[in-house]
Scaffold this motif. Structure first.
Motif, mmCIF file in Angstrom:
data_model
loop_
_atom_site.group_PDB
_atom_site.id
_atom_site.type_symbol
_atom_site.label_atom_id
_atom_site.label_comp_id
_atom_site.label_asym_id
_atom_site.label_seq_id
_atom_site.Cartn_x
_atom_site.Cartn_y
_atom_site.Cartn_z
ATOM 1 N N SER A 80 1.176 -0.910 -0.112
ATOM 2 C CA SER A 80 0.090 0.218 0.154
ATOM 3 C C SER A 80 0.961 1.248 -0.136
ATOM 4 C CB SER A 80 -0.918 -0.048 0.974
ATOM 5 O OG SER A 80 -0.262 0.325 2.373
ATOM 6 N N PHE A 81 0.262 2.374 -0.816
ATOM 7 C CA PHE A 81 0.713 3.518 -0.175
ATOM 8 C C PHE A 81 1.508 3.861 0.778
ATOM 9 C CE2 PHE A 81 0.868 8.608 0.124
ATOM 10 C CZ PHE A 81 1.750 8.393 -1.016
ATOM 11 N N LEU A 82 0.581 3.502 1.960
ATOM 12 C CA LEU A 82 0.634 4.216 3.920
ATOM 13 C C LEU A 82 1.916 2.821 3.818
ATOM 14 C CD1 LEU A 82 -2.815 4.557 4.806
ATOM 15 C CD2 LEU A 82 -0.700 6.437 4.394
ATOM 16 N N SER A 83 2.136 2.374 2.724
ATOM 17 C CA SER A 83 3.201 1.312 4.048
ATOM 18 C C SER A 83 4.367 1.772 3.375
ATOM 19 C CB SER A 83 3.253 0.068 3.684
ATOM 20 O OG SER A 83 1.758 -0.496 3.933
ATOM 21 N N VAL A 84 4.113 2.709 2.182
ATOM 22 C CA VAL A 84 6.041 2.420 1.648
ATOM 23 C C VAL A 84 5.928 3.723 2.271
ATOM 24 C CG1 VAL A 84 6.361 3.375 -0.696
ATOM 25 C CG2 VAL A 84 5.317 1.445 -0.445
ATOM 26 N N ARG A 85 5.317 4.942 2.360
ATOM 27 C CA ARG A 85 5.431 6.488 2.914
ATOM 28 C C ARG A 85 5.978 5.908 4.342
ATOM 29 N NH1 ARG A 85 0.618 9.648 4.803
ATOM 30 N NH2 ARG A 85 0.108 8.569 6.176
ATOM 31 N N GLU A 86 5.490 4.823 5.150
ATOM 32 C CA GLU A 86 5.995 4.844 6.910
ATOM 33 C C GLU A 86 7.732 4.055 6.654
ATOM 34 O OE1 GLU A 86 4.577 5.831 9.812
ATOM 35 O OE2 GLU A 86 3.397 6.689 7.876
ATOM 36 N N VAL A 87 7.268 3.381 5.602
ATOM 37 C CA VAL A 87 9.029 2.790 5.776
ATOM 38 C C VAL A 87 9.649 3.891 5.164
ATOM 39 C CG1 VAL A 87 10.611 1.030 4.019
ATOM 40 C CG2 VAL A 87 8.377 0.040 5.115
ATOM 41 N N LEU A 88 9.872 4.578 3.657
ATOM 42 C CA LEU A 88 10.499 5.500 4.428
ATOM 43 C C LEU A 88 10.399 6.361 4.655
ATOM 44 C CD1 LEU A 88 9.224 6.545 0.067
ATOM 45 C CD2 LEU A 88 11.756 5.945 0.705
ATOM 46 N N LYS A 89 10.012 6.971 6.106
ATOM 47 C CA LYS A 89 9.301 7.647 6.874
ATOM 48 C C LYS A 89 10.687 7.330 8.039
ATOM 49 C CE LYS A 89 5.407 9.974 7.464
ATOM 50 N NZ LYS A 89 3.995 10.160 8.186
ATOM 51 N N ARG A 90 10.814 6.202 8.149
ATOM 52 C CA ARG A 90 11.117 5.321 9.608
ATOM 53 C C ARG A 90 12.718 5.332 8.979
ATOM 54 N NH1 ARG A 90 11.616 1.107 13.203
ATOM 55 N NH2 ARG A 90 13.389 1.549 14.395
ATOM 56 N N LEU A 91 12.952 4.812 7.470
ATOM 57 C CA LEU A 91 14.098 4.805 6.669
ATOM 58 C C LEU A 91 14.994 6.057 7.181
ATOM 59 C CD1 LEU A 91 14.249 2.306 3.745
ATOM 60 C CD2 LEU A 91 15.399 1.885 5.956
ATOM 61 N N CYS A 92 14.051 7.206 7.173
ATOM 62 C CA CYS A 92 15.397 8.595 7.484
ATOM 63 C C CYS A 92 15.300 8.882 8.754
ATOM 64 C CB CYS A 92 13.883 9.066 6.557
ATOM 65 S SG CYS A 92 13.684 10.298 5.337
ATOM 66 N N ALA A 93 14.585 8.224 9.580
ATOM 67 C CA ALA A 93 14.462 9.139 10.334
ATOM 68 C C ALA A 93 15.644 8.032 11.376
ATOM 69 C CB ALA A 93 13.307 7.605 11.699
ATOM 70 N N GLU A 94 16.077 6.875 10.732
ATOM 71 C CA GLU A 94 17.194 5.868 10.941
ATOM 72 C C GLU A 94 18.916 6.441 10.346
ATOM 73 O OE1 GLU A 94 17.359 4.043 13.989
ATOM 74 O OE2 GLU A 94 15.190 3.994 13.659
ATOM 75 N N GLY A 95 18.869 7.566 9.393
ATOM 76 C CA GLY A 95 19.656 8.090 8.849
ATOM 77 C C GLY A 95 19.961 7.047 7.731
ATOM 78 N N VAL A 96 18.949 6.168 6.963
ATOM 79 C CA VAL A 96 20.090 5.061 5.681
ATOM 80 C C VAL A 96 19.032 5.700 4.325
ATOM 81 C CG1 VAL A 96 19.157 3.206 4.945
ATOM 82 C CG2 VAL A 96 18.842 2.824 7.034
ATOM 83 N N ILE A 97 18.337 6.680 5.102
ATOM 84 C CA ILE A 97 17.791 7.583 3.452
ATOM 85 C C ILE A 97 17.765 9.183 4.161
ATOM 86 C CG2 ILE A 97 16.995 5.846 2.028
ATOM 87 C CD1 ILE A 97 14.086 6.809 2.560
ATOM 88 N N THR A 98 17.822 9.464 3.182
ATOM 89 C CA THR A 98 17.462 11.437 2.964
ATOM 90 C C THR A 98 16.245 11.433 2.112
ATOM 91 O OG1 THR A 98 19.060 12.167 1.501
ATOM 92 C CG2 THR A 98 19.956 11.689 3.582
ATOM 93 N N PHE A 99 15.885 12.558 3.102
ATOM 94 C CA PHE A 99 14.651 12.901 2.160
ATOM 95 C C PHE A 99 15.154 14.700 1.881
ATOM 96 C CE2 PHE A 99 10.455 16.189 2.382
ATOM 97 C CZ PHE A 99 10.119 15.725 2.131
ATOM 98 N N ASN A 100 15.142 14.636 0.335
ATOM 99 C CA ASN A 100 15.977 16.104 -0.079
ATOM 100 C C ASN A 100 14.329 16.796 0.044
ATOM 101 O OD1 ASN A 100 18.221 14.730 -0.953
ATOM 102 N ND2 ASN A 100 16.108 13.174 -2.489
ATOM 103 N N ALA A 101 14.976 18.235 -0.493
ATOM 104 C CA ALA A 101 14.308 19.301 -0.529
ATOM 105 C C ALA A 101 13.059 19.586 -2.237
ATOM 106 C CB ALA A 101 15.631 20.441 -1.245
ATOM 107 N N ASP A 102 13.090 18.054 -3.368
ATOM 108 C CA ASP A 102 12.356 18.269 -4.538
ATOM 109 C C ASP A 102 11.536 17.294 -3.992
ATOM 110 O OD1 ASP A 102 13.849 16.401 -3.970
ATOM 111 O OD2 ASP A 102 14.752 16.154 -6.192
ATOM 112 N N LYS A 103 11.232 16.913 -2.661
ATOM 113 C CA LYS A 103 10.662 16.046 -1.486
ATOM 114 C C LYS A 103 10.587 14.463 -2.156
ATOM 115 C CE LYS A 103 6.178 19.255 -0.781
ATOM 116 N NZ LYS A 103 5.171 19.299 -0.737
ATOM 117 N N SER A 104 12.257 14.408 -2.653
ATOM 118 C CA SER A 104 12.401 13.237 -3.340
ATOM 119 C C SER A 104 13.301 11.706 -2.213
ATOM 120 C CB SER A 104 13.416 13.250 -4.053
ATOM 121 O OG SER A 104 14.424 13.587 -4.763
#
Length: 125
Positions: A87-111
């Protein structure tokens, strides 16, 4: 009637797993051998491996190799194109968690993109 492909001990054959010929173990279908480096990455950040985390990080890596940047909708669309029913929500939550843990970054262009420290872990493999 006898079917040589079915177990003879009365148990059901396992579906969804296939024999990995190079290691001799069973791995989930559709999982690429290259996912081992993503497993090492997640472990180095203290995260457990899950199929959704593997798929989301793999989608970001594939996009980066093509010089593309993906937001939540892009990651979700790419996973749907690969027949990964999340689901879209599952993907969004995983992205948020990976950002919070420092694995990925959220860029200014929302990517999203792999954090430089995470990229270093992957490149050391």
């Amino acid at each position: 009637m006898y079917n040589p492909q079915l177990p003879t001990d009365g148990s059901q054959a396992k579906h969804g797993a296939s024999m990995n010929t190079h290691t001799g173990d069973f791995t989930p279908r559709g999982e690429r051998p290259g996912n081992e480096r993503i497993r090492v990455l997640l472990k180095s950040f203290g995260l457990r491996t899950s199929l959704i985390r593997l798929k989301v990080i793999d989608a970001l890596l594939v996009a980066a190799q093509s010089n593309r940047r993906l937001g939540v909708r892009g990651v979700h669309s790419q996973l749907l194109d690969l027949d990964v029913p999340l689901s879209f929500l599952s993907v969004r939550e995983v992205l948020k968690r990976l950002c919070a843990e420092g694995v990925i970054t959220f860029n200014a262009d929302k990517s999203y993109s792999l954090h430089p420290q995470a990229a270093a872990v992957l490149n050391n493999e």
